[in-house]
Design a protein around this motif. Structure first.
Motif, PDB file in Angstrom:
ATOM      1  N   THR A   1       0.827  -1.086  -0.002  1.00 23.46           N
ATOM      2  CA  THR A   1       0.097   0.058  -0.059  1.00 23.46           C
ATOM      3  C   THR A   1       0.805   1.189   0.112  1.00 23.46           C
ATOM      4  N   ALA A   2       0.288   2.366  -0.376  1.00 21.14           N
ATOM      5  CA  ALA A   2       0.901   3.575  -0.447  1.00 21.14           C
ATOM      6  C   ALA A   2       1.517   4.008   0.945  1.00 21.14           C
ATOM      7  N   ALA A   3       0.676   3.829   1.980  1.00 21.07           N
ATOM      8  CA  ALA A   3       1.161   4.125   3.406  1.00 21.07           C
ATOM      9  C   ALA A   3       2.267   3.260   3.842  1.00 21.07           C
ATOM     10  N   GLU A   4       2.217   2.086   3.483  1.00 19.76           N
ATOM     11  CA  GLU A   4       3.275   1.169   3.859  1.00 19.76           C
ATOM     12  C   GLU A   4       4.662   1.623   3.309  1.00 19.76           C
ATOM     13  N   LEU A   5       4.456   1.666   1.798  1.00 20.90           N
ATOM     14  CA  LEU A   5       5.684   2.274   0.878  1.00 20.90           C
ATOM     15  C   LEU A   5       6.190   3.427   1.669  1.00 20.90           C
ATOM     16  N   SER A   6       5.275   4.483   1.737  1.00 23.99           N
ATOM     17  CA  SER A   6       5.654   5.688   2.284  1.00 23.99           C
ATOM     18  C   SER A   6       6.611   5.525   3.494  1.00 23.99           C
ATOM     19  N   GLU A   7       6.154   4.782   4.650  1.00 26.67           N
ATOM     20  CA  GLU A   7       6.725   4.556   5.619  1.00 26.67           C
ATOM     21  C   GLU A   7       8.184   3.932   5.403  1.00 26.67           C
ATOM     22  N   ARG A   8       8.318   3.014   4.806  1.00 28.66           N
ATOM     23  CA  ARG A   8       9.461   2.328   4.469  1.00 28.66           C
ATOM     24  C   ARG A   8      10.618   3.134   3.696  1.00 28.66           C
ATOM     25  N   LEU A   9      10.099   3.792   2.567  1.00 29.72           N
ATOM     26  CA  LEU A   9      10.743   4.856   1.990  1.00 29.72           C
ATOM     27  C   LEU A   9      11.563   6.017   2.943  1.00 29.72           C
ATOM     28  N   ALA A  10      10.782   6.251   3.959  1.00 28.26           N
ATOM     29  CA  ALA A  10      11.169   7.380   4.961  1.00 28.26           C
ATOM     30  C   ALA A  10      12.454   6.943   5.749  1.00 28.26           C
ATOM     31  N   SER A  11      12.182   5.586   6.039  1.00 23.34           N
ATOM     32  CA  SER A  11      13.217   5.109   6.999  1.00 23.34           C
ATOM     33  C   SER A  11      14.397   4.617   6.122  1.00 23.34           C
ATOM     34  N   TYR A  12      14.169   4.187   4.817  1.00 20.70           N
ATOM     35  CA  TYR A  12      15.362   4.134   3.866  1.00 20.70           C
ATOM     36  C   TYR A  12      16.259   5.309   3.613  1.00 20.70           C
ATOM     37  N   LEU A  13      15.284   6.360   3.458  1.00 16.36           N
ATOM     38  CA  LEU A  13      16.009   7.741   2.953  1.00 16.36           C
ATOM     39  C   LEU A  13      16.658   8.093   4.459  1.00 16.36           C
ATOM     40  N   THR A  14      16.213   8.123   5.381  1.00 20.77           N
ATOM     41  CA  THR A  14      16.709   8.454   6.734  1.00 20.77           C
ATOM     42  C   THR A  14      18.071   7.876   6.876  1.00 20.77           C
ATOM     43  N   ARG A  15      18.165   6.440   6.509  1.00 19.15           N
ATOM     44  CA  ARG A  15      19.319   5.856   6.743  1.00 19.15           C
ATOM     45  C   ARG A  15      20.334   6.266   5.446  1.00 19.15           C
ATOM     46  N   ALA A  16      20.018   6.384   4.367  1.00 20.49           N
ATOM     47  CA  ALA A  16      21.013   6.893   3.322  1.00 20.49           C
ATOM     48  C   ALA A  16      21.381   8.285   3.390  1.00 20.49           C
ATOM     49  N   THR A  17      20.657   9.034   4.026  1.00 19.55           N
ATOM     50  CA  THR A  17      21.278  10.570   4.077  1.00 19.55           C
ATOM     51  C   THR A  17      21.500  10.732   5.451  1.00 19.55           C
ATOM     52  N   GLY A  18      21.137   9.796   6.602  1.00 14.76           N
ATOM     53  CA  GLY A  18      21.894  10.359   7.823  1.00 14.76           C
ATOM     54  C   GLY A  18      21.192  11.271   8.523  1.00 14.76           C
ATOM     55  N   GLY A  19      19.982  11.572   8.181  1.00 18.07           N
ATOM     56  CA  GLY A  19      19.252  12.670   8.725  1.00 18.07           C
ATOM     57  C   GLY A  19      17.631  12.436   8.577  1.00 18.07           C
ATOM     58  N   ALA A  20      16.866  12.791   9.509  1.00 15.60           N
ATOM     59  CA  ALA A  20      15.517  12.346   9.249  1.00 15.60           C
ATOM     60  C   ALA A  20      15.069  13.042   8.186  1.00 15.60           C
ATOM     61  N   VAL A  21      13.875  11.979   7.496  1.00 14.60           N
ATOM     62  CA  VAL A  21      13.385  12.301   6.172  1.00 14.60           C
ATOM     63  C   VAL A  21      11.785  12.237   6.261  1.00 14.60           C
ATOM     64  N   ALA A  22      11.072  13.276   5.790  1.00 16.99           N
ATOM     65  CA  ALA A  22       9.632  13.146   5.830  1.00 16.99           C
ATOM     66  C   ALA A  22       9.327  13.194   4.393  1.00 16.99           C
TER      67      ALA A  22
END
Lengths: 386, 145
Positions: free
Chosen positions: A54-75
């Motif tokens: 679902t978009a909601a699930e993907l949204s959540e996983r994207l946020a945590s991936y990008l947070t790891r990838a960039t080293g800072g919180a991502v919304a």
């Protein structure tokens, strides 16, 4: 769910040698051809495969991936699926990175389901990066998701580029009048840049190349002949005549370059000023650069427009722009060969689509009706064959 | 004998229903598919009307081509009193077999030049025109302009 299953008959798979343009992906040439046709069918865009998140699930996983990838919180905000064919998913979203005041508009390209290490997305990411470095207008790629755990499939994230891709709008809407006038020259110049790209320097050694001892033209003709013989449910004397013509009119081997492989108006993102970006690099390979020029002139991509280049331009104008941008001398007879080849290829793809329906894999009216579109391409082949 | 409406009249009624009553109530992908469905019905109507006649003509042309080839090869041929099979399924199977023969001849290079090539081109142009008269007459009209 209309993702075509791979119904490639066993005997069409690798025989004594690896199929030339299989590029080791573990998929048959038929699947590649299918992907090509799926991206042609604008109306099939927006499909997703069974089991999609679902978009909601993907949204959540994207946020945590990008947070790891960039080293800072991502919304993440506004995640929505874009039309994108059956071979991959395309999602648009906005991401606010730590320390950045404005959200970035981004696009996620995701494999349709779990894949092996040698992912389509990884290759597409590398080709896009190399193309951009060579000055070809393509979206800038940012992150390649090497870990399939992150989003459930291989993926990469790139820049969102605004624009239109519907050829019918380009041909008919008043707002694209200027674009119609400048596009042919732009496309010629862009192709020259694509063909100048040094694939050995850019680490694109995974790209399929012509078979040893055969030229690019012979390799491509044999590939589609093999598909035709394996798939056509009934004899097609017109395709037979086209194959014979192609085999007896092979152009002399010339330059071997990067070939986009699906360079047609439906894969051009445009706006009122003309070309904005070249999309869909999934069929890229090494071969004869004139293949791209010929494919651009295939009648099916004119969408009823009167002129040979995507309905909007003359061949001479395309060739002149290509030569002027350093693309090398264009032999119109060789481009004619590739235009005829392109029509044969499109006819075989139509037959392949209908075959998918006939085999019962996909109960799709659009696949069924494509079987009767073969008649249009055969008519065009008879017009081109002298 | 079945009562009126005929098969063609019934199909036309379904097609009108899809176009007039169904298409406007849908949007996006489903609307597109409804249009495809109406178009497929139109193909079926044209094929029911003209398909058998076209198939008989294709059979006759292919038999004539076979005679041209046999003549060139010095083989026997006698097609003067030939008539196409009356049963539609037998006729279709016969045309498929004749097309397979023609395909094999083309592949072997028999149609590379000369009068046989001219005859093959003439036959295949007539055939592709006929296919379009059923599959997409609008395309044929545009291409012939």
């Amino acid at each position: 769910m209309t993702r075509a299953p791979d119904v490639l008959p066993q005997h069409l798979g690798p025989r004594n040698e690896r199929p030339a343009v299989d590029s080791g992906r573990g998929r048959g040439p038929l699947e590649r051809a299918r992907r090509s046709v799926q991206s042609f069918l604008d109306y099939s865009r927006g499909d997703s495969y069974a089991g999609a998140v679902t978009a909601a699930e993907l949204s959540e996983r994207l946020a945590s991936y990008l947070t790891r990838a960039t080293g800072g919180a991502v919304a993440i905000a506004g995640l929505r699926q874009l039309p994108g064919g059956a071979s991959r998913e395309t999602w648009a979203f906005e991401a606010t990175l730590a320390g950045e005041p404005q959200p970035r508009r981004l696009v996620l390209r995701r494999d349709p389901g779990p894949t092996s290490v040698d992912s389509d997305r990884a290759h597409e990411f590398q080709i896009l990066r190399a193309a951009r470095a060579a000055g070809v207008p393509v979206p800038e790629v940012y992150w390649l998701g090497d870990d399939p755990e992150a989003l459930g499939a291989r993926f990469f994230i790139m820049e969102y580029v605004a624009g239109e891709t519907l050829a019918r709008r380009l041909l008919r809407d008043a707002e694209y009048q200027h674009a119609r006038g400048v596009m042919t020259a732009q496309l010629g110049a862009i192709l020259a840049r694509i063909h100048a790209l040094d694939t050995t320097v850019q680490g694109l050694d995974f790209l399929a190349a012509p078979r040893t001892g055969r030229g690019a033209a012979q390799t491509e003709v044999e590939r589609y002949e093999q598909l035709y013989r394996g798939l056509a449910p009934e004899p097609h004397p017109v395709i037979e005549l086209a194959l014979r013509w192609l085999e007896t009119h092979l152009p002399a081997p010339g330059r071997e370059t990067l070939v986009h492989g699906d360079f047609r108006i439906g894969n051009v993102l445009f706006d009122a000023d003309g070309v904005h970006a070249i999309l869909d690099w999934e069929l890229a390979h090494r071969g004869d650069p004139l293949e791209d020029l010929g494919w651009m002139c295939v009648k099916a991509w004119r969408f009823g427009g009167p002129l040979p280049v995507g309905g909007v331009g003359e061949r001479d104008e395309l060739f002149a722009a290509y030569e002027q941008a350093g693309g090398g001398a264009v032999d119109p007879a060789a481009v004619h060969f590739w235009e005829l080849f392109g029509n044969m290829k499109w006819a075989v793809i139509c037959i392949a689509q209908a075959r998918t329906f006939l085999d019962g894999g996909v109960a799709s009216l659009e696949l069924a009706s494509l079987g009767r579109r073969t008649a249009e391409v055969e008519h065009e082949l008879m017009r081109l064959i002298d | 004998m079945q009562d009126r409406p005929t098969t063609l009249e019934l199909l036309a009624a379904v097609r009108d229903f899809v176009i007039r009553d169904v298409v406007p109530t849908l949007d996006g992908r489903r609307q597109f598919h409804a249009r495809v469905a109406a178009n497929v019905l139109a193909i079926v109507e044209r094929e029911l009307r003209d398909g058998d006649a076209q198939l008989r003509e294709e059979w006759t042309r292919l038999r004539t081509l076979g005679a041209v080839a046999a003549d060139r090869d010095g083989g026997p041929h006698d097609v003067d009193d030939d008539v196409p099979p009356a049963d539609p399924a037998t006729l279709r199977a016969a045309v498929v077999a004749l097309n397979a023969d023609l395909a094999a001849r083309i592949r072997a290079g028999d149609a590379d030049h000369g009068s046989f090539r001219a005859a093959v081109l003439h036959h295949l142009r007539a055939t592709t025109d006929d296919k379009l008269r059923i599959a997409n007459p609008g395309y044929l009209a545009e291409a012939s302009r």
